[in-house]
Design a protein around this motif. Structure first.
Motif, PDB file in Angstrom:
ATOM      1  N   THR A  93       0.599  -0.959   0.084  1.00 12.59           N
ATOM      2  CA  THR A  93       0.642   0.128  -0.120  1.00 12.59           C
ATOM      3  C   THR A  93       0.855   1.169   0.111  1.00 12.59           C
ATOM      4  N   LYS A  94       0.579   2.241  -0.656  1.00 13.22           N
ATOM      5  CA  LYS A  94       1.183   3.250  -1.348  1.00 13.22           C
ATOM      6  C   LYS A  94       0.406   4.096  -0.242  1.00 13.22           C
ATOM      7  N   LEU A  95       0.364   5.788   1.071  1.00 16.72           N
ATOM      8  CA  LEU A  95       0.121   5.777   1.039  1.00 16.72           C
ATOM      9  C   LEU A  95       1.003   7.586   1.162  1.00 16.72           C
ATOM     10  N   GLU A  96      -0.115   8.995   0.727  1.00 20.55           N
ATOM     11  CA  GLU A  96       0.262  10.256   0.752  1.00 20.55           C
ATOM     12  C   GLU A  96      -0.622  10.629   1.958  1.00 20.55           C
ATOM     13  N   ALA A  97       0.370  11.471   2.754  1.00 24.61           N
ATOM     14  CA  ALA A  97      -0.337  12.319   4.420  1.00 24.61           C
ATOM     15  C   ALA A  97       0.497  13.931   4.483  1.00 24.61           C
ATOM     16  N   HIS A  98      -1.340  14.512   4.385  1.00 24.86           N
ATOM     17  CA  HIS A  98      -0.659  15.784   4.712  1.00 24.86           C
ATOM     18  C   HIS A  98      -1.059  16.252   5.687  1.00 24.86           C
ATOM     19  N   PHE A  99       0.378  17.118   6.872  1.00 22.28           N
ATOM     20  CA  PHE A  99      -0.256  17.612   7.750  1.00 22.28           C
ATOM     21  C   PHE A  99      -0.301  19.301   7.470  1.00 22.28           C
ATOM     22  N   THR A 100      -1.425  19.922   7.865  1.00 23.33           N
ATOM     23  CA  THR A 100      -1.838  20.812   8.066  1.00 23.33           C
ATOM     24  C   THR A 100      -1.891  21.432   9.419  1.00 23.33           C
ATOM     25  N   GLY A 101      -0.790  22.899   9.360  1.00 24.91           N
ATOM     26  CA  GLY A 101      -0.884  23.419  11.292  1.00 24.91           C
ATOM     27  C   GLY A 101      -1.213  24.894  10.915  1.00 24.91           C
ATOM     28  N   VAL A 102      -0.697  25.711  11.815  1.00 25.34           N
ATOM     29  CA  VAL A 102      -0.689  27.141  12.093  1.00 25.34           C
ATOM     30  C   VAL A 102       1.145  27.788  11.160  1.00 25.34           C
ATOM     31  N   GLU A 110       8.347  15.860   3.203  1.00 27.57           N
ATOM     32  CA  GLU A 110       9.072  17.589   2.771  1.00 27.57           C
ATOM     33  C   GLU A 110       8.043  18.751   3.670  1.00 27.57           C
ATOM     34  N   GLY A 111       8.028  19.560   3.888  1.00 26.29           N
ATOM     35  CA  GLY A 111       7.570  20.688   3.900  1.00 26.29           C
ATOM     36  C   GLY A 111       8.892  21.897   4.747  1.00 26.29           C
ATOM     37  N   GLU A 171       3.475  25.027   8.161  1.00 21.25           N
ATOM     38  CA  GLU A 171       1.901  24.501   7.945  1.00 21.25           C
ATOM     39  C   GLU A 171       1.586  24.253   7.601  1.00 21.25           C
ATOM     40  N   HIS A 172       2.367  23.600   6.323  1.00 20.96           N
ATOM     41  CA  HIS A 172       2.132  21.798   5.619  1.00 20.96           C
ATOM     42  C   HIS A 172       3.322  21.033   5.782  1.00 20.96           C
ATOM     43  N   ALA A 173       3.161  19.952   5.533  1.00 19.02           N
ATOM     44  CA  ALA A 173       3.943  18.958   5.582  1.00 19.02           C
ATOM     45  C   ALA A 173       3.281  17.601   4.904  1.00 19.02           C
ATOM     46  N   ARG A 174       4.080  16.951   3.810  1.00 18.97           N
ATOM     47  CA  ARG A 174       3.636  15.515   2.839  1.00 18.97           C
ATOM     48  C   ARG A 174       4.721  14.626   3.559  1.00 18.97           C
ATOM     49  N   MET A 175       3.675  13.840   3.264  1.00 22.37           N
ATOM     50  CA  MET A 175       4.932  12.064   3.826  1.00 22.37           C
ATOM     51  C   MET A 175       4.470  11.281   2.945  1.00 22.37           C
ATOM     52  N   LEU A 201      -0.291   8.257  12.267  1.00 29.73           N
ATOM     53  CA  LEU A 201      -0.191   9.233  11.073  1.00 29.73           C
ATOM     54  C   LEU A 201      -1.793  10.520  12.037  1.00 29.73           C
ATOM     55  N   GLU A 202      -2.207   9.699  12.576  1.00 38.91           N
ATOM     56  CA  GLU A 202      -3.794  10.434  12.464  1.00 38.91           C
ATOM     57  C   GLU A 202      -2.700  10.883  14.378  1.00 38.91           C
ATOM     58  N   HIS A 203      -2.891  10.027  15.175  1.00 37.44           N
ATOM     59  CA  HIS A 203      -2.228  10.149  16.998  1.00 37.44           C
ATOM     60  C   HIS A 203      -1.358  11.329  16.484  1.00 37.44           C
ATOM     61  N   SER A 204      -0.071  11.078  15.266  1.00 43.53           N
ATOM     62  CA  SER A 204       1.079  12.108  14.841  1.00 43.53           C
ATOM     63  C   SER A 204       0.594  13.649  15.323  1.00 43.53           C
ATOM     64  N   ALA A 205      -0.551  13.704  14.487  1.00 43.88           N
ATOM     65  CA  ALA A 205      -0.546  14.567  13.695  1.00 43.88           C
ATOM     66  C   ALA A 205      -1.525  15.408  15.533  1.00 43.88           C
ATOM     67  N   ALA A 206      -2.529  14.852  16.215  1.00 40.26           N
ATOM     68  CA  ALA A 206      -3.421  14.810  17.162  1.00 40.26           C
ATOM     69  C   ALA A 206      -2.509  15.464  18.690  1.00 40.26           C
ATOM     70  N   MET A 207      -1.161  14.668  18.242  1.00 39.23           N
ATOM     71  CA  MET A 207      -0.051  14.918  19.724  1.00 39.23           C
ATOM     72  C   MET A 207       0.201  16.301  19.555  1.00 39.23           C
ATOM     73  N   HIS A 208       0.392  16.896  18.032  1.00 41.41           N
ATOM     74  CA  HIS A 208       0.504  18.385  17.788  1.00 41.41           C
ATOM     75  C   HIS A 208      -0.149  19.664  17.289  1.00 41.41           C
ATOM     76  N   GLU A 209      -1.400  19.275  17.127  1.00 39.88           N
ATOM     77  CA  GLU A 209      -3.033  19.520  17.015  1.00 39.88           C
ATOM     78  C   GLU A 209      -2.551  20.080  15.963  1.00 39.88           C
ATOM     79  N   LEU A 210      -2.819  19.136  14.932  1.00 40.10           N
ATOM     80  CA  LEU A 210      -2.231  19.092  13.444  1.00 40.10           C
ATOM     81  C   LEU A 210      -3.671  18.485  12.782  1.00 40.10           C
ATOM     82  N   SER A 211      -3.898  18.768  11.622  1.00 36.22           N
ATOM     83  CA  SER A 211      -5.528  17.785  10.633  1.00 36.22           C
ATOM     84  C   SER A 211      -4.120  17.417   9.679  1.00 36.22           C
ATOM     85  N   VAL A 212      -4.779  15.930   9.454  1.00 40.85           N
ATOM     86  CA  VAL A 212      -4.516  15.507   8.578  1.00 40.85           C
ATOM     87  C   VAL A 212      -4.847  14.658   7.602  1.00 40.85           C
TER      88      VAL A 212
END
Length: 419
Positions: free
Chosen positions: A216-225, A269-270, A279-283, A306-317
């Motif tokens: 499985t190939k996954l692409e994740a986009h993290f969004t912060g502030v 990258e980000g 504000e943004h990162a891509r994995m 991915l989801e828990h790492s985003a939550a830990m840093h108050e991000l959306s993914v």
């Protein structure tokens, strides 16, 4: 009569990445139509919403316009605009019988081709004209074999129907699933897939392969502030930091006792500056396993990280599947037939039923094979050996062109003698 070496060299000069094979696919349509095949292409041959890892719209459009500049038929390529580059052709034989399908992939790789004089495409003046893109996995050879096979079979001296599947976006295992979802494998009784090379020497062929991994190939986009890293760091939410947290924990996942596994973060990258909270990162991540269920469990754990790492840093993914494959189980009845039909072909010195060495990576033809088998049909993934000057996916990769004609004859015999 098609000059298969000249055709392969032309395709080699104009490599196109997955879902941008506009020039290649247009040439395939024109040649198949001229041979009398009923040709399906564009949105009629591939499911829009099932395509994985589709390039950005501007990338697709640039490649589309380039294909027109390089001679693609405007009326045909218009139906492929937006990345609908699959082509399926069918021809009825002179008597009733099964439907036999052959699959050929068309896409190239984002690799800059060697300019060394010892590299045959450079010395022979057919090196890639698209800088940074090259056929480094023999798909130019595969497409050429498919078209030469189509010409051989245009006399209709076979039983049943022949269906030729020209698939986009095999690299990254992205294109086959969408063709299956469109119904292009329905009512297929026998399916033959093949690959050139894969560490098998020239003159040797294999009727079946083992060792392909589920992936499985996954692409994740993290969004912060974003925020000033010096004056107000507490106001920011660092997307790059969240992605880095995920990366380290993904690579810390345990191996499995029940199956071989692989995992990799291939892209991270980000950020836009040293003094700006990103504000943004891509994995981009891949999981692999010898068992489909183990790969699914790995994927579940990666998503959780991915989801828990985003939550830990108050991000959306957001997480998207951009490619995938399952293990391949070849039907040995077809493998045995393949070995039998290889007998007496000039250029083939040795044929055996199965190649079962170390894991060969992943192949999205697996979805096509599974669909045919689900319908009660038989399928196999064959290897045509080729001496290689460099490994697959290498800037100096090339094939032994002497194996192309024997490969066509081998497939022709399978089409005319399938049981």
């Amino acid at each position: 009569m098609i000059d298969i070496i000249a055709l392969r060299r032309e395709l080699h000069q104009y490599p196109e990445l997955g879902f941008t094979e506009f020039r290649t696919a247009t040439k395939v349509v024109l040649m198949l139509t001229a041979l009398g095949y009923r040709v399906t292409y564009g949105k009629d041959a591939i499911d829009d919403m099932s395509r994985r890892g589709l390039p950005q719209p501007e990338v697709l459009e640039d490649a589309y316009q380039r294909a027109i500049r390089e001679g693609a038929d405007p009326a045909i390529v218009e139906h492929m605009r937006g990345g609908f580059t699959a082509v399926v052709a069918e021809l009825e034989g002179i008597q009733e019988g099964p439907t036999t399908a052959f699959r050929f992939d068309m896409d190239a790789l984002p690799i800059r081709e060697s300019e060394m004089n010892k590299h045959t495409p450079q010395a022979g003046d057919f090196r890639s004209t698209h800088e940074g893109i090259m056929h480094a996995c023999a798909h130019d050879g595969h497409t050429s074999i498919g078209l030469a096979l189509a010409e051989r079979l245009s006399d209709r001296q076979f039983a049943g129907k022949v269906r030729l599947l020209f698939q986009p976006a095999e690299e990254g295992v992205r294109g086959a699933y969408a063709m299956v979802e469109k119904g292009m494998l329905e009512q297929v009784d026998r399916l033959f897939c093949m690959h050139l090379g894969t560490d098998v020497p020239s003159g040797h062929v294999k009727g079946a392969s083992a060792g392909f991994l589920a992936t499985t190939k996954l692409e994740a986009h993290f969004t912060g502030v974003s925020s000033h890293a010096g004056a107000s760091p507490e106001e920011g939410r660092n997307a790059l930091l969240g992605a880095a947290t995920a990366m380290l924990n993904i690579h810390a996942l345990p191996r499995f006792s029940t199956a071989d596994t692989r995992i990799n973060v291939g892209i991270l990258e980000g950020g836009t500056g040293a003094n700006i909270i990103a504000e943004h990162a891509r994995m981009v991540i891949e999981t692999r396993s010898t068992k489909e269920e183990t790969n699914l469990e790995l994927e579940r754990r990666v998503r959780q990280i991915l989801e828990h790492s985003a939550a830990m840093h108050e991000l959306s993914v957001t997480i998207e599947i951009v490619g995938g494959a399952i293990p391949i189980r070849c039907d040995m009845e077809l493998a045995a037939l393949a070995v039998k039909q290889a007998e007496g072909i000039s250029g083939i010195r040795h044929a055996e039923a199965i190649s079962d060495g170390a894991a060969l990576g992943s192949e999205d033809a697996s979805y096509m094979i599974k669909r045919v088998q689900e319908q009660g049909g038989l399928a196999t993934y064959m290897i045509v050996g080729s001496d290689l000057p460099a490994p697959h996916h290498h800037p100096e990769f090339d094939i032994d062109e002497a194996v192309l004609a024997p490969a066509v004859e081998w497939l022709e015999r399978l089409a005319r003698n399938v049981q």
